[in-house]
Write an enzyme that holds these catalytic residues in place. Structure first.
Site, short mmCIF file in Angstrom:
data_model
loop_
_atom_site.label_atom_id
_atom_site.label_comp_id
_atom_site.label_asym_id
_atom_site.label_seq_id
_atom_site.Cartn_x
_atom_site.Cartn_y
_atom_site.Cartn_z
N ARG A 5 -9.28 9.69 -5.28
CA ARG A 5 -7.89 9.21 -5.38
C ARG A 5 -7.19 9.73 -6.64
NH1 ARG A 5 -9.53 8.85 -1.19
NH2 ARG A 5 -9.67 7.05 0.21
N SER B 120 -4.06 0.28 1.17
CA SER B 120 -5.20 -0.11 0.35
C SER B 120 -4.76 -0.34 -1.09
CB SER B 120 -6.27 0.98 0.41
OG SER B 120 -7.42 0.60 -0.29
N GLU C 192 -5.31 1.23 -6.56
CA GLU C 192 -5.06 2.51 -5.90
C GLU C 192 -3.56 2.67 -5.68
OE1 GLU C 192 -5.76 4.14 -1.41
OE2 GLU C 192 -7.55 3.56 -2.51
#
Length: 297
Positions: free
Chosen positions: A170, A220, A290
């Site tokens: 990420r 998420s 995230e």
């Protein structure tokens, strides 16, 4: 040339527009100025004009994994969703930053090209996928990205190879500089069209089954800690269903925070902080977000 000069020339420049209209959470305060460039030339003009006006610049894509604070964003907000062209050439797919990664994935599948199946259910833009190395179901953007083209705040166009973007979980180099993704090229492999599309449709169905798509959400929320899955951690800690204001830890998938109605960005942020505090106390793990959080504090 300044922003008002561009507006006088016909560029669609809006003022004091609620960004909740564009975020997947349906929360967020106003943009002082808001523009949707359709071409690289328009984007360059906006960057130059904002610099002339000494305005801060914030660039966003599909706003699917994003929380914008309730006080909004000062300066110029540029949303790239009108720069959305997708082209398939041989075993490569070229996509502008504002194209949805879902659409890019299906364009590849329809051409019998394999490698982007994992992205068939990711709601973000191509630019966002490159920026954060988006991934799902065992695949990541870095696995098939050949190169990304960016523009600097000064209007210089550059191209990075995959290796130069320093991808990790990420994360990409682009999170550490002010350069703006404008396009990406994906290097794929020829495959059986029917098999590829079947896999993509299966992953989409799996996403619908597992994720709370019936409510607005930012996707998420937390990065996965090494050796752990966020959803089960939150369930074990008794956090599933926890609600602050209109924001709730989803009862369908605890890794998601949904807008049950009337949520504010502050509700989201307060719930995120509560979750982080609880997990730190119970498990000794510092959950990292995230989701990207921006805007005036």
């Amino acid at each position: 040339m300044k922003l008002y000069d561009l507006k006088a020339q016909g560029l669609d420049l809006q003022e004091n527009i609620p960004l909740s209209r564009y975020t997947f959470t349906q929360t967020g305060g106003p943009a002082e100025y808001l523009a949707f460039p359709k071409t690289l030339a328009e984007l360059k003009e906006l960057l130059a004009a904002a610099k002339e006006d000494q305005l801060p610049i914030t660039v966003i894509g599909n706003a699917s994994n994003l929380i914008i604070r309730d006080k909004g964003i000062k300066g110029l907000v540029i949303i790239l969703t009108e720069m959305k062209e997708i082209k398939v050439e041989a075993d490569k797919v070229h996509a502008q930053a504002g194209a949805r990664i879902i659409d890019t994935s299906f364009a590849a599948g329809e051409a019998g090209l394999s490698g982007l199946e994992f992205a068939a259910g990711i709601p973000g833009s191509v630019g966002g996928a490159v920026f954060m190395n988006a991934g799902a179901y065992g695949g990541e953007t870095k696995d098939c990205l050949e190169s990304a083209t960016v523009v600097t705040r000064d209007g210089e166009v550059k191209t990075y190879t995959n290796a130069e973007l320093h991808f990790s979980y990420r994360h990409s180099l682009l999170q550490e500089n002010d350069e703006i993704v404008i396009a990406a090229t994906f290097a794929l492999k020829a495959g059986d069209k029917a098999t590829i599309l079947d896999q993509m449709n299966y992953l989409n169905a799996l996403r619908s089954y597992k994720q709370p798509l019936e409510y607005p959400s930012c996707g998420s929320v937390f990065k996965r800690p090494t050796g752990h899955f966020v959803g089960p951690m939150l369930i074990k800690a008794g956090l599933q269903g926890k609600q602050i204001g209109g924001a709730q830890v989803s009862t369908k998938h605890a890794g998601f925070i949904v807008n049950k109605g009337g949520a504010t960005a502050t509700d989201y942020l307060n719930l995120i902080h509560y979750i982080q505090k609880t997990i730190k106390e119970k498990d000794g793990i510092a959950l990292q977000t995230e989701v990207r959080i921006i805007g005036e504090e």
